[in-house]
Design a protein around this motif. Sequence first.
Motif, short mmCIF file in Angstrom:
data_model
loop_
_atom_site.label_atom_id
_atom_site.label_comp_id
_atom_site.label_asym_id
_atom_site.label_seq_id
_atom_site.Cartn_x
_atom_site.Cartn_y
_atom_site.Cartn_z
N GLY A 2 77.04 -146.64 114.93
CA GLY A 2 76.32 -145.60 114.21
C GLY A 2 76.37 -145.79 112.71
N LYS A 3 77.54 -146.13 112.17
CA LYS A 3 77.66 -146.34 110.73
C LYS A 3 76.86 -147.57 110.31
CE LYS A 3 82.18 -144.22 110.25
NZ LYS A 3 83.60 -144.45 109.95
N PHE A 4 76.96 -148.63 111.11
CA PHE A 4 76.19 -149.85 110.82
C PHE A 4 74.70 -149.52 110.82
CE2 PHE A 4 74.03 -153.81 112.03
CZ PHE A 4 74.52 -154.67 111.08
N GLY A 5 74.26 -148.71 111.77
CA GLY A 5 72.86 -148.30 111.84
C GLY A 5 72.42 -147.46 110.65
N THR A 6 73.30 -146.56 110.20
CA THR A 6 72.98 -145.73 109.04
C THR A 6 72.85 -146.57 107.78
OG1 THR A 6 74.11 -143.84 110.04
CG2 THR A 6 73.75 -143.76 107.65
N VAL A 7 73.81 -147.45 107.58
CA VAL A 7 73.75 -148.35 106.42
C VAL A 7 72.50 -149.22 106.53
CG1 VAL A 7 74.86 -150.32 105.29
CG2 VAL A 7 76.22 -148.35 105.98
N GLY A 8 72.23 -149.69 107.72
CA GLY A 8 71.05 -150.51 107.94
C GLY A 8 69.76 -149.76 107.65
N ALA A 9 69.72 -148.48 108.03
CA ALA A 9 68.52 -147.67 107.78
C ALA A 9 68.26 -147.50 106.28
CB ALA A 9 68.64 -146.31 108.46
N VAL A 10 69.34 -147.27 105.52
CA VAL A 10 69.20 -147.14 104.07
C VAL A 10 68.74 -148.48 103.47
CG1 VAL A 10 70.46 -146.77 101.90
CG2 VAL A 10 70.84 -145.25 103.86
N ALA A 11 69.36 -149.57 103.90
CA ALA A 11 68.99 -150.89 103.40
C ALA A 11 67.55 -151.22 103.81
CB ALA A 11 69.95 -151.95 103.92
N PHE A 12 67.17 -150.84 105.03
CA PHE A 12 65.79 -151.07 105.49
C PHE A 12 64.80 -150.34 104.60
CE2 PHE A 12 62.07 -149.65 107.86
CZ PHE A 12 61.56 -150.86 108.31
N ALA A 13 65.11 -149.10 104.25
CA ALA A 13 64.22 -148.32 103.39
C ALA A 13 64.07 -148.98 102.02
CB ALA A 13 64.73 -146.89 103.24
N VAL A 14 65.18 -149.44 101.46
CA VAL A 14 65.15 -150.14 100.17
C VAL A 14 64.30 -151.40 100.29
CG1 VAL A 14 66.57 -151.45 98.52
CG2 VAL A 14 67.34 -149.21 99.34
N ASP A 15 64.53 -152.18 101.34
CA ASP A 15 63.80 -153.42 101.58
C ASP A 15 62.30 -153.14 101.74
OD1 ASP A 15 63.15 -156.06 102.18
OD2 ASP A 15 64.17 -156.09 104.10
N PHE A 16 61.96 -152.16 102.56
CA PHE A 16 60.57 -151.81 102.84
C PHE A 16 59.83 -151.39 101.57
CE2 PHE A 16 57.19 -148.93 104.21
CZ PHE A 16 56.57 -149.68 105.21
N VAL A 17 60.43 -150.49 100.82
CA VAL A 17 59.79 -149.99 99.60
C VAL A 17 59.63 -151.10 98.57
CG1 VAL A 17 60.11 -148.45 97.61
CG2 VAL A 17 60.47 -147.59 99.94
#
Length: 149
Positions: A2-17
């Motif tokens: 879950g924590k890995f996924g949360t960090v990944g979601a934030v990093a994904f958003a940064v990457d996407f934008v």
Amino acid sequence: MGKFGTVGAVAFAVDFVLFNYANASLGWETLTAKTFSTVIAATVAFVGNRFWTWRHRERSGMAREYSLYFFFNAVGLGIGLACLAISHYGLGSIWPGVFKSLIADNIAANFIGAALGTFFRFWSYRRFVFVGPAASDAPEVITQSHKRQ
């Protein structure tokens, strides 16, 4: 996970934008924009993973962890860039109206490439970067002889 996924979601958003901003607004070449966005997102993810996701794991030296982390991120970046290059340049040379679009680039880089790269990164971080659990966090093993006493 879950924590890995949360960090990944934030990093994904940064990457996407950042990818879309560099590609669409700044007019950067597709692979350059993806490299830029992934390096920034990987830095965000390192901080989140080191100090939140894997904080309970023993530290093996910040320089060692950082070096391995970015090595494995470079491999993950290669996976994402390969997906993007196959779509944009390979399939784009056959059907440019579809595969040389921002939507196709996002699907190839930010969904297919990101998913494959994420599986690789999770395995490699857990196996090589953020090593085994700290001694105080290790579960106590109860043997049969201890149960009888």
